[in-house]
Design an enzyme around this catalytic site. Structure first.
Site, mmCIF file in Angstrom:
data_model
loop_
_atom_site.group_PDB
_atom_site.id
_atom_site.type_symbol
_atom_site.label_atom_id
_atom_site.label_comp_id
_atom_site.label_asym_id
_atom_site.label_seq_id
_atom_site.Cartn_x
_atom_site.Cartn_y
_atom_site.Cartn_z
ATOM 1 N N LYS A 124 0.872 -1.177 0.000
ATOM 2 C CA LYS A 124 0.000 0.000 0.000
ATOM 3 C C LYS A 124 0.908 1.226 0.000
ATOM 4 O O LYS A 124 1.539 1.546 1.001
ATOM 5 C CB LYS A 124 -0.914 -0.008 1.218
ATOM 6 C CG LYS A 124 -1.959 1.092 1.210
ATOM 7 C CD LYS A 124 -2.889 0.955 2.416
ATOM 8 C CE LYS A 124 -4.009 1.979 2.341
ATOM 9 N NZ LYS A 124 -3.522 3.365 2.372
ATOM 10 N N ASP B 89 2.242 5.061 -0.130
ATOM 11 C CA ASP B 89 1.849 6.273 0.577
ATOM 12 C C ASP B 89 2.135 7.475 -0.308
ATOM 13 O O ASP B 89 3.204 8.086 -0.237
ATOM 14 C CB ASP B 89 2.636 6.366 1.887
ATOM 15 C CG ASP B 89 2.033 7.374 2.849
ATOM 16 O OD1 ASP B 89 0.930 7.870 2.574
ATOM 17 O OD2 ASP B 89 2.665 7.661 3.878
ATOM 18 N N GLU C 240 3.399 1.875 4.377
ATOM 19 C CA GLU C 240 2.086 2.175 4.956
ATOM 20 C C GLU C 240 1.287 0.928 5.303
ATOM 21 O O GLU C 240 0.602 0.889 6.326
ATOM 22 C CB GLU C 240 1.284 3.057 3.997
ATOM 23 C CG GLU C 240 -0.031 3.521 4.600
ATOM 24 C CD GLU C 240 -0.804 4.438 3.674
ATOM 25 O OE1 GLU C 240 -1.901 4.867 4.062
ATOM 26 O OE2 GLU C 240 -0.319 4.721 2.564
#
Length: 320
Positions: free
Chosen positions: A26, A28, A165
């Site tokens: 994920k 950022d 993240e």
């Protein structure tokens, strides 16, 4: 076209597992669709706003053959995204300043899905097929693919160790569903991040009686945050006093001018200690915040402002 959105999992244990799922980092950064269907590249934020001018170093994407690519714009420092470094780039409109910042702190476009190729709509095809087409493309400078992984546990551990993240799980057979928050994509973060609206502010030095400790104090000392629920009512998320120094705080203070209102635009009661000395404003300015966790009442614990994010959708309030 709007990007497909992921549903939120509370933690690693809530992420789906099995051979029908794959996993990605994920990232950022700033979500963006890169559109080259006209022969030139246009970058569009999640809100639909054209952000091409802010990132001139991504002009090489124009070489992709009449494509629409979903990805994340990041500033990488030792291979890890730095949202703080990216924040200075996000609202640039002036071409000369954008080129100067691009030379000093260049971004990378991390691609993870392919919606259109050679003018053909791929959104109804399964993710595995779209990924195969994405991986077959020749990628220009300042771009890279977001790798996929078959196992959750090693990726979770590595992303936690390196300060990334979180992790995103995607169903291999899923279609691309523009604008929809789909259970076919599920995300979990090592720390909470979200976009919230500013609904009030207190000047620096305000004491618990609501008076400024410094006569004529102007700099922001804290902002009060909110998000809309499913009915459109604004729900209180808490007060953030960190991350408001320097240029970020000055830019936010300017963005809030002219938005003053006589009362709080909130459905929830605000604790008296938070409300003392507050100037209430219309919820039209967004900020990106990081926080430790949410309380049972839905408040954010120790929120920190990371960036001003005007002209973006505010993430909805959800029951914790």
């Amino acid at each position: 076209m709007q990007p497909m959105l992921a549903t939120r999992a509370a933690n690693k244990a809530a992420l789906p597992r099995g051979v029908e799922w794959c996993y990605e980092v994920k990232w950022d950064g700033v979500r963006a669709l890169a559109d080259t269907t006209t022969g030139a590249v246009r970058l569009h934020a999640r809100s639909g706003r054209d952000i091409t001018r802010a990132y001139p170093e991504l002009g090489g994407l124009a070489a992709l053959p009449r494509a629409v690519v979903d990805g994340e714009i990041v500033v990488l420092a030792a291979g890890v995204p730095s949202f703080e470094a990216l924040a200075e780039r996000m609202h640039v409109r002036d071409g000369a300043r954008a080129r100067l910042l691009a030379a000093r702190s260049p971004v990378t476009f991390v691609a993870f899905d392919l919606l259109v190729l050679d003018g053909v709509d791929l959104t109804r095809r399964p993710l595995d097929e779209r990924r195969a087409a994405l991986e077959a493309l020749d990628w220009p400078e300042r771009t890279q693919l977001s790798p996929t992984y078959p196992d959750l546990d090693p990726l979770w551990d590595v992303t936690l160790e390196h300060g990334l993240e979180g992790v995103l799980a995607k169903r291999r057979t899923s279609t691309y569903q523009p604008g929809r928050r789909s259970p076919d994509w599920v995300k979990a973060a090592h720390r909470g991040t979200r976009v919230a609206a500013v609904v009030g502010w207190r000047p620096e030095g305000t004491n618990e009686a609501g008076r400024s400790a410094v006569a004529g104090a102007g700099p922001l000392g804290a902002v009060l945050l909110a998000a809309p629920d499913a009915t459109g009512a604004w729900r209180y998320l808490g007060k953030a006093g960190s991350g408001l120094g320097g240029r970020r705080g000055a830019d936010l203070e300017r963005a809030l001018r002219g938005l003053v209102r006589p009362d709080a635009p909130l459905l929830d009661p605000v604790p008296a200690a938070d409300a003392r000395g507050v100037t209430w404003v219309e919820p039209r300015v967004g900020v990106d915040v990081a926080y430790l966790q949410r309380t049972r009442s839905g408040r954010l614990r120790q929120p920190t402002v990371r960036a001003l994010r005007t002209e973006v959708p505010i993430d909805p309030w959800e029951s914790p």
